[in-house]
Design a protein around this motif. Structure first.
Motif, short mmCIF file in Angstrom:
data_model
loop_
_atom_site.label_atom_id
_atom_site.label_comp_id
_atom_site.label_asym_id
_atom_site.label_seq_id
_atom_site.Cartn_x
_atom_site.Cartn_y
_atom_site.Cartn_z
N LYS A 180 0.83 -1.21 0.00
CA LYS A 180 0.00 0.00 0.00
C LYS A 180 0.86 1.26 0.00
O LYS A 180 0.64 2.19 -0.78
CB LYS A 180 -0.91 0.01 1.23
CG LYS A 180 -2.15 -0.86 1.13
CD LYS A 180 -2.98 -0.74 2.39
CE LYS A 180 -4.22 -1.62 2.33
NZ LYS A 180 -4.99 -1.56 3.59
N TYR A 186 -1.16 6.01 -3.16
CA TYR A 186 -1.58 5.69 -1.79
C TYR A 186 -1.91 6.98 -1.03
O TYR A 186 -1.15 7.95 -1.08
CB TYR A 186 -0.49 4.92 -1.06
CG TYR A 186 -0.85 4.66 0.40
CD1 TYR A 186 -1.81 3.71 0.72
CD2 TYR A 186 -0.26 5.39 1.42
CE1 TYR A 186 -2.16 3.47 2.03
CE2 TYR A 186 -0.60 5.16 2.74
CZ TYR A 186 -1.56 4.20 3.04
OH TYR A 186 -1.91 3.98 4.35
N LYS A 189 -7.50 10.37 -2.53
CA LYS A 189 -8.92 10.10 -2.73
C LYS A 189 -9.30 10.50 -4.15
O LYS A 189 -9.01 11.62 -4.58
CB LYS A 189 -9.77 10.87 -1.72
CG LYS A 189 -9.59 10.41 -0.28
CD LYS A 189 -10.53 11.19 0.64
CE LYS A 189 -10.41 10.70 2.08
NZ LYS A 189 -11.33 11.44 2.98
N ALA A 224 -7.44 2.25 -8.40
CA ALA A 224 -7.42 1.46 -7.16
C ALA A 224 -6.17 0.59 -7.11
O ALA A 224 -5.56 0.42 -6.05
CB ALA A 224 -8.68 0.60 -7.06
N ALA A 228 -5.02 4.21 -4.84
CA ALA A 228 -5.96 5.27 -4.48
C ALA A 228 -7.19 4.70 -3.80
O ALA A 228 -7.57 3.55 -4.00
CB ALA A 228 -6.38 6.05 -5.73
N SER A 229 -7.81 5.55 -2.98
CA SER A 229 -9.12 5.24 -2.42
C SER A 229 -10.16 5.78 -3.39
O SER A 229 -10.34 7.00 -3.50
CB SER A 229 -9.27 5.89 -1.04
OG SER A 229 -10.58 5.71 -0.54
N THR A 231 -13.83 6.29 -5.31
CA THR A 231 -15.29 6.29 -5.29
C THR A 231 -15.76 6.34 -6.74
O THR A 231 -15.43 7.28 -7.48
CB THR A 231 -15.85 7.50 -4.53
OG1 THR A 231 -15.41 7.44 -3.17
CG2 THR A 231 -17.38 7.47 -4.55
N LEU A 245 -13.34 -0.91 -4.12
CA LEU A 245 -13.62 0.51 -4.17
C LEU A 245 -15.04 0.77 -3.68
O LEU A 245 -15.81 -0.16 -3.42
CB LEU A 245 -13.41 1.06 -5.59
CG LEU A 245 -14.05 0.29 -6.76
CD1 LEU A 245 -15.53 0.57 -6.90
CD2 LEU A 245 -13.34 0.63 -8.07
N THR A 246 -15.37 2.05 -3.53
CA THR A 246 -16.73 2.44 -3.13
C THR A 246 -17.52 2.77 -4.38
O THR A 246 -17.09 3.59 -5.20
CB THR A 246 -16.70 3.66 -2.20
OG1 THR A 246 -15.95 3.34 -1.03
CG2 THR A 246 -18.11 4.07 -1.80
#
Length: 398
Positions: A180, A186, A189, A224, A228-229, A231, A245-246
């Protein structure tokens, strides 16, 4: 973090080799592809059959099998690996890595590899504390290798202290954390929009477009994968994400606007890849419109320009990327979007290019940055195109 990673597990001569069986099970469970290299001394503690059964791959023990005539290509193995994990690593193999001795398949693969290398030492207390061992540890660390420190506990000799190989669960956690933190995105967002929007005419019909969402989903997966986080705000589509992921599912342009504006201020990077409807019916019928008259007139009104809305509120430290799908005068329209919507980058694709655009598995893009510098790419799979776009974004971040 270990899903789909190609991992070579080296197992050396140590009583801790029994833990390697549990480690292989955890790696496979995490979705990794495992190839085990067992040293001759390691085979005294655990059998190739055990590790082959658990890893679902043949176990490598030597360069050349005289019975089958099969040669184990150490260079190919080294290039195949995304990472090498040697657990347990003995004091003997540790010394070989430190000095470049290459007398077995594992050390040959190690010297051939270009990927990160992790080692989990296992040895008796006095061996671990010996100045030579500690010098070798510092030496391989200077090469960029990472040490998974042994723990304290009862040792095979009967002594108590440092030298126990880390538990398999601890090793998995260490790898996950290290991977990570090594990823270029990393801590970032990212918001990605994908797919079409459907603008209702009545309870049955809608105005839409041919977007499949493939490009947006490929981007979300690649982002991802880079740490990255993510969405992902997705319109109606049959696509499935391949990374963790979201995901927020929406239907209309208004729903996409609401979803985007609710989280945009938190995002470091936003990529607006969705094909959002420019117009929607001014009035939505409560019941299905019957086919009665020879013609039907629908009054349409503009939808809110989501990209321009986000561009107006964009902060200096945020990156905003837009897409331009055009049919004529492509470059001028794309360049116009950069300034008008306060973008850092715009990705142009044209429906005039066969194999690009909606529903296709391929795409052909041109990227313009804020300085109007242009980079033209050849036709590629959308997965490969996503990598190109992410590379361009990483250049902006530097």
């Amino acid at each position: 973090m270990l899903k789909n990673k190609n991992i070579i597990l080296g197992v050396c001569g140590s009583i801790a080799a029994y833990k390697s069986a549990f480690l292989v099970r955890l790696l496979v469970k995490a979705g990794a592809n495992i190839k085990v290299i067992l040293t001759p001394d390691g085979a005294n503690f655990i059998t190739p059959l055990t590790l082959a059964t658990l890893s679902k791959n043949p176990v490598y023990t030597q360069y050349f099998d005289e019975e089958t005539g099969v040669w184990s290509n150490h260079v190919e193995l080294g290039l195949w690996a995304d990472l090498i994990l040697i657990a347990p690593i003995s004091a003997n193999t540790l010394a070989k890595l430190a000095t470049g001795i290459c007398d077995n398949l594992l050390t040959a693969v190690y010297l051939s590899a270009k990927c990160p290398v992790y080692v989990a030492p296992a040895m008796d207390l006095d061996m671990w504390k010996h100045e030579t061992t500690q010098t070798n540890i510092h030496q391989i660390q200077s090469f960029g290798n990472l040490i998974i420190e042994p723990g304290d506990g009862e040792l095979a000799s009967g002594l108590y202290g440092a030298g126990r190989m880390a538990e398999p669960e601890e090793i998995i956690s260490f790898l996950d954390h290290a991977i990570k933190h090594s990823m270029p995105l990393y801590g970032k967002k990212v918001m990605v929009t994908a797919g079409p929007t459907y603008e209702a005419i009545d309870p049955v019909r809608f105005i839409g477009n041919h977007s499949s969402g493939k490009m947006g989903f490929a981007l979300a997966d690649e982002l991802a994968r880079l740490g990255a986080s993510v969405t992902l705000i997705a319109g109606p589509t049959a696509q499935k994400e391949n990374q963790i992921l979201t995901r927020i599912d929406i239907l209309s342009a208004q729903e996409m606007l609401n979803a985007c504006t609710s989280i945009f201020s938190e995002m470091d990077i936003t990529i607006m890849c969705a094909a959002v409807a420019d117009y929607r019916p001014k009035v939505i019928a409560n019941q299905k419109i019957k086919k009665q008259a020879d013609s039907l007139v629908l009054e349409l009104e503009k939808t809110v320009d989501i990209l321009a809305t986000l561009g107006k509120s964009k902060k200096a430290n945020q990156i905003l990327v837009g897409f331009a799908l055009e049919t004529h005068d492509e470059e001028n329209y794309a360049k116009g979007k950069l300034a008008q919507k306060n973008l850092d980058m715009v990705v142009l694709n044209s429906l005039n290019d066969k194999g690009a655009g909606f529903k296709s598995d391929t795409n052909k893009i041109t990227i313009f940055n804020k300085a109007l510098e242009c980079t033209v790419f050849e036709m590629k799979s959308k997965t490969a195109v996503a990598k190109d776009i992410c590379t361009a974004i990483l250049k902006i971040l530097k």
